[in-house]
Design an enzyme around this catalytic site. Sequence first.
Site, mmCIF file in Angstrom:
data_model
loop_
_atom_site.group_PDB
_atom_site.id
_atom_site.type_symbol
_atom_site.label_atom_id
_atom_site.label_comp_id
_atom_site.label_asym_id
_atom_site.label_seq_id
_atom_site.Cartn_x
_atom_site.Cartn_y
_atom_site.Cartn_z
ATOM 1 N N GLY A 7 0.884 -0.915 0.461
ATOM 2 C CA GLY A 7 -0.485 -0.159 0.495
ATOM 3 C C GLY A 7 0.647 1.343 -0.042
ATOM 4 N N GLY A 8 1.838 1.571 -0.236
ATOM 5 C CA GLY A 8 3.252 2.018 -1.094
ATOM 6 C C GLY A 8 2.271 3.162 -2.233
ATOM 7 N N PHE B 182 17.990 19.191 -8.684
ATOM 8 C CA PHE B 182 18.649 17.795 -8.068
ATOM 9 C C PHE B 182 20.003 17.256 -8.968
ATOM 10 C CE2 PHE B 182 17.023 14.511 -5.725
ATOM 11 C CZ PHE B 182 16.578 15.024 -4.180
ATOM 12 N N ASP C 291 9.980 -8.272 1.059
ATOM 13 C CA ASP C 291 8.957 -9.433 0.990
ATOM 14 C C ASP C 291 8.550 -9.976 -0.693
ATOM 15 O OD1 ASP C 291 9.321 -8.972 3.623
ATOM 16 O OD2 ASP C 291 6.580 -8.887 4.077
ATOM 17 N N GLN D 129 21.987 1.271 -4.331
ATOM 18 C CA GLN D 129 22.624 2.872 -4.954
ATOM 19 C C GLN D 129 22.621 3.130 -3.252
ATOM 20 O OE1 GLN D 129 19.470 6.474 -5.655
ATOM 21 N NE2 GLN D 129 21.123 6.674 -6.947
ATOM 22 N N HIS E 298 23.492 6.519 -0.949
ATOM 23 C CA HIS E 298 22.800 7.285 -0.546
ATOM 24 C C HIS E 298 24.066 8.070 -0.250
ATOM 25 C CE1 HIS E 298 21.802 11.448 -0.501
ATOM 26 N NE2 HIS E 298 20.172 11.291 -0.892
ATOM 27 N N LEU F 21 18.673 9.942 6.529
ATOM 28 C CA LEU F 21 19.388 10.367 5.501
ATOM 29 C C LEU F 21 18.938 11.710 5.320
ATOM 30 C CD1 LEU F 21 18.844 10.211 1.925
ATOM 31 C CD2 LEU F 21 16.791 10.768 2.255
ATOM 32 N N GLU G 121 19.338 15.364 -0.738
ATOM 33 C CA GLU G 121 20.451 15.582 -1.548
ATOM 34 C C GLU G 121 19.993 17.012 -2.286
ATOM 35 O OE1 GLU G 121 20.098 13.288 -4.891
ATOM 36 O OE2 GLU G 121 21.787 12.710 -5.378
ATOM 37 N N ARG H 221 24.554 10.135 -7.787
ATOM 38 C CA ARG H 221 24.921 9.202 -6.031
ATOM 39 C C ARG H 221 25.620 9.445 -6.484
ATOM 40 N NH1 ARG H 221 18.398 8.907 -4.732
ATOM 41 N NH2 ARG H 221 18.385 10.988 -4.091
ATOM 42 N N HIS I 11 20.608 3.141 0.337
ATOM 43 C CA HIS I 11 19.576 3.752 0.696
ATOM 44 C C HIS I 11 18.587 3.319 -0.711
ATOM 45 C CE1 HIS I 11 17.028 7.475 0.215
ATOM 46 N NE2 HIS I 11 17.365 7.600 -1.402
ATOM 47 N N ARG J 127 19.790 4.678 -9.838
ATOM 48 C CA ARG J 127 18.733 5.652 -10.416
ATOM 49 C C ARG J 127 19.258 6.800 -9.938
ATOM 50 N NH1 ARG J 127 14.994 7.442 -6.312
ATOM 51 N NH2 ARG J 127 16.341 7.203 -4.370
ATOM 52 N N SER K 158 12.162 7.910 -8.452
ATOM 53 C CA SER K 158 11.627 6.571 -7.913
ATOM 54 C C SER K 158 10.748 6.821 -7.866
ATOM 55 C CB SER K 158 12.296 6.109 -6.982
ATOM 56 O OG SER K 158 12.103 5.630 -5.531
HETATM 57 C C1 LIG Z 1 14.383 8.259 2.974
HETATM 58 C C2 LIG Z 1 14.395 8.074 1.496
HETATM 59 C C3 LIG Z 1 14.028 8.828 0.905
HETATM 60 C C4 LIG Z 1 13.274 8.663 -0.137
HETATM 61 N N1 LIG Z 1 13.208 10.460 -1.122
HETATM 62 C C5 LIG Z 1 13.002 9.983 -2.408
HETATM 63 C C6 LIG Z 1 12.965 10.830 -3.008
HETATM 64 O O1 LIG Z 1 12.917 12.370 -2.472
HETATM 65 N N2 LIG Z 1 12.149 10.943 -4.514
HETATM 66 C C7 LIG Z 1 12.042 10.061 -5.204
HETATM 67 O O2 LIG Z 1 11.711 9.702 -5.918
HETATM 68 N N3 LIG Z 1 12.381 8.634 -4.028
HETATM 69 C C8 LIG Z 1 12.767 8.379 -3.115
HETATM 70 N N4 LIG Z 1 12.913 7.491 -2.131
HETATM 71 C C9 LIG Z 1 12.879 6.277 -3.120
HETATM 72 C C10 LIG Z 1 11.093 6.181 -2.469
HETATM 73 O O3 LIG Z 1 10.897 6.506 -0.984
HETATM 74 C C11 LIG Z 1 10.769 4.429 -2.903
HETATM 75 O O4 LIG Z 1 11.807 4.001 -3.448
HETATM 76 C C12 LIG Z 1 9.346 4.170 -2.802
HETATM 77 O O5 LIG Z 1 8.768 5.356 -1.717
HETATM 78 C C13 LIG Z 1 9.107 2.738 -3.015
HETATM 79 O O6 LIG Z 1 7.820 2.668 -2.959
HETATM 80 P P1 LIG Z 1 6.900 1.134 -2.990
HETATM 81 O O7 LIG Z 1 5.342 2.335 -3.199
HETATM 82 O O8 LIG Z 1 7.562 0.404 -4.246
HETATM 83 O O9 LIG Z 1 6.901 1.001 -1.590
HETATM 84 P P2 LIG Z 1 6.771 1.184 -0.364
HETATM 85 O O10 LIG Z 1 6.419 2.761 0.254
HETATM 86 O O11 LIG Z 1 8.321 1.080 0.234
HETATM 87 O O12 LIG Z 1 5.719 0.511 0.218
HETATM 88 C C14 LIG Z 1 6.280 -0.906 -0.117
HETATM 89 C C15 LIG Z 1 3.922 -1.321 0.885
HETATM 90 O O13 LIG Z 1 4.301 -3.365 0.574
HETATM 91 C C16 LIG Z 1 3.687 -3.668 2.202
HETATM 92 N N5 LIG Z 1 4.209 -4.938 2.330
HETATM 93 C C17 LIG Z 1 5.360 -5.018 1.752
HETATM 94 N N6 LIG Z 1 5.658 -6.728 2.017
HETATM 95 C C18 LIG Z 1 4.581 -6.826 2.151
HETATM 96 C C19 LIG Z 1 4.037 -8.204 2.645
HETATM 97 N N7 LIG Z 1 4.749 -8.746 2.683
HETATM 98 N N8 LIG Z 1 2.823 -8.552 2.618
HETATM 99 C C20 LIG Z 1 1.951 -7.153 2.318
HETATM 100 N N9 LIG Z 1 2.814 -6.036 2.231
HETATM 101 C C21 LIG Z 1 3.651 -6.151 2.757
HETATM 102 C C22 LIG Z 1 3.619 -2.487 3.104
HETATM 103 O O14 LIG Z 1 3.297 -2.042 4.409
HETATM 104 C C23 LIG Z 1 3.519 -1.141 2.311
HETATM 105 O O15 LIG Z 1 2.442 -0.331 2.186
HETATM 106 C C24 LIG Z 1 14.030 7.998 -0.980
HETATM 107 C C25 LIG Z 1 14.289 6.696 0.097
HETATM 108 C C26 LIG Z 1 13.862 6.722 1.187
HETATM 109 C C27 LIG Z 1 14.888 5.455 1.955
#
Ligand SMILES: Cc1cc2nc3c(=O)[nH]c(=O)nc-3n(C[C@H](O)[C@H](O)[C@H](O)COP(=O)(O)OP(=O)(O)OC[C@H]3O[C@@H](n4cnc5c(N)ncnc54)[C@H](O)[C@@H]3O)c2cc1C
Lengths: 588, 82
Positions: free
Chosen positions: A15-16, A119, A221, A240, A242, A252, A255, A286, A353, A398, A403
């Site tokens: 749910g990201g 950036f 997972d 990557q 950072h 973190l 940038e 990076r 990162h 990246r 992202s």
């Molecule tokens: C500190 C930090 C700063 C960042 N800043 C930036 C930025 O400024 N710009 C940019 O482009 N990127 C940035 N990134 C990278 C970016 O934030 C991430 O790559 C991105 O948010 C990942 O999103 P996602 O939807 O793939 O996963 P996530 O947002 O990590 O969501 C994963 C989801 O999967 C669920 N999940 C996982 N495993 C299971 C399971 N087994 N069963 C059920 N649910 C599960 C979790 O509960 C969650 O809801 C940053 C990363 C970090 C760490």
Amino acid sequence: MGVPVRRFDAVIVGGGGAGLRAALQLSESGLKTAVLSKVFPTRSHTVAAQGGISASLGNVQEDRWEWHMYDTVKGSDWLGDQDAIEFMCRKAPEAVIELEHFGMPFDRLENGKIYQRPFGGHTQNNGQTPVQRACAAADRTGHAMLHTLYQRNVRANTQFFVEWMALDLIRDADGDVVGVTALEMETGEVFILHAKAVLFATGGAGRIYAASTNAFINTGDGLGMCVRAGIPLEDMEFWQFHPTGVAGAGVLITEGVRGEGGILLNSNGERFMERYAPNLKDLAPRDFVARSMEQEVLEGRGCGPNKDYVLLKLDHLGPDIIKQRLPGIREIAIKFAGVDPIKEPIPVIPTCHYMMGGIPTNYRGEVVIPQGDNPESRVNGFFAAGECACASVHGANRLGTNSLLDLVVFGKSAGDSMVEYIKNEMPTWKDLPADAADRSLARIARLDGQTNGEEVADVRTAMQRTVQARAAVFRNADNLSKGVTEIQQVAERVKRTQIKDKSKVFNTARVEALELENLIEVAVATLIAADARKESRGAHAHADFPNRDDEVWMKHSLYYGDERRLSYKPVHTKPLSVDYIPPKERTF
Amino acid sequence: MTDFDPVELKRIRWHSRRGLLELDLVLERFLAQRFDSLSPAEMSAYKALLELPDNDFLDVVNGKTDLDDPSIMQIVEILRAI
Ligand SMILES: Cc1cc2nc3c(=O)[nH]c(=O)nc-3n(C[C@H](O)[C@H](O)[C@H](O)COP(=O)(O)OP(=O)(O)OC[C@H]3O[C@@H](n4cnc5c(N)ncnc54)[C@H](O)[C@@H]3O)c2cc1C
């Protein structure tokens, strides 16, 4: 058996940003869609993204998607697939404006348009001058995106299963994906979620490293589930780092700080990035900045008692800019580094990162694996998007802000592909195999029955230390081959982890043990893929093979967990509409 | 801790897993050092704190903002000092 079954058109694990964006396409098209998340969706790790999301809107300076594409290809060190990169960069302006229409509160210029900040790696005219391309909502871009998308999903009737952990992927005899097994944490019960199509959007796995910017929840997972189900993982050697994690804590420093004028200094007070990257200086990509920092440390110009970090200086920006444009950063520095950046520089080191590799997909979000002569044949019913997927737009490295863009562009694209697949090819559900839940039940039974085992936390620490020591920023043959042996020893220990609490309801010890079984698959894949790649490209900097070798190594690795072996597939060199961008040396 | 059943305590522990590493680091220390000795009133206050969105929660922990409720602020002070 007797495992309860629930049926949906589509099941989305995660749910990201990526999962929510995909879910919206499905729910809005009227399909019955379930989103599973280990935590409340708006607490997904996307909430951590501060810096922004890139799009060539050209609101501050002239910009074009072709320049964004060039930067992304170059940033990827020519490992990115150019069709997917074109797709993402062309769609970027539309995707950001769509978020604006959804109500995401972007920072604005006086003329009302979205403000764009500079950036690392964003340039005009194919690398000539820096350009302001990053759109942000103060330093809460990820948070704003999650809330906006979550609200839209609630309105569209997406069904949320919060605090449900997916355990395993269910494939039938044809190899098609027909659902997942999942643990409801509240009751400790295992369910089968039967679906016409499944999307993984489970995020990253940065917790395989000891020094990581990732929250504890990033345990890979989705990747673990793939490995257990015989689906290979792509480009797992590329992680990557950072450049600016707070030394000792991992937290973190975005940038954006360097975008606003922060600079890196060595122990002589020298702005060393001027030497390594005369044009882009502190805003070079990076991997390049991280390696330059390591080089300074290795040559004895690190700071502090152990000379093991460098300094990020901001005080010359003045208190007003720091407080206005970078408010969160000041608090972070005070709390986790013990310094106030208005007065003193922040100690920083390169910190894990982002995972460039992941589940192999095409730009439609379909999971594709080698079958027969076809290196990219579709796994029916299976899709992936976001950090857990490898489309591959980030290649070997990246670009910052790409992202969040990846999440919305490929989340939507995967959602569209799923709608099409369900409507055109899946009038009804395929049958579940008789043994659909067996693997998951056996994993839980093993944990419950384990005696004389090791503590989960101890084995996890051993894994993190191994990966950190053997496969961080600087890599060499000796270190990597030792790492391959060591990590497989740790993997044996993971098979014997033991938990004291055997209760069913809200057993978080069990959840952590199950997460470790996923992390270790990612860790083993990383070491094996890194050991095999005898060149340096992007984030994979190999001391014994310091150059990029396009002849031999311009190819994606695929790691198969059952035999712990690798195969390779070609990089896509045909963009969708423009000319191929041929490889060049990366200089900045 | 009589007012909280063990399941509820486990749930609170899981809700201490956040989307931000900064909070994970602070709450991990809190869970290890303080959680087991909280009074029922303190536990309720901590539970309320966990309802905050991550960024707001971090602002509070970092001392950037305060909350009105004095009983919650007591827990906040522990988190700020840890
Ligand atoms: C500190 C930090 C700063 C960042 N800043 C930036 C930025 O400024 N710009 C940019 O482009 N990127 C940035 N990134 C990278 C970016 O934030 C991430 O790559 C991105 O948010 C990942 O999103 P996602 O939807 O793939 O996963 P996530 O947002 O990590 O969501 C994963 C989801 O999967 C669920 N999940 C996982 N495993 C299971 C399971 N087994 N069963 C059920 N649910 C599960 C979790 O509960 C969650 O809801 C940053 C990363 C970090 C760490």
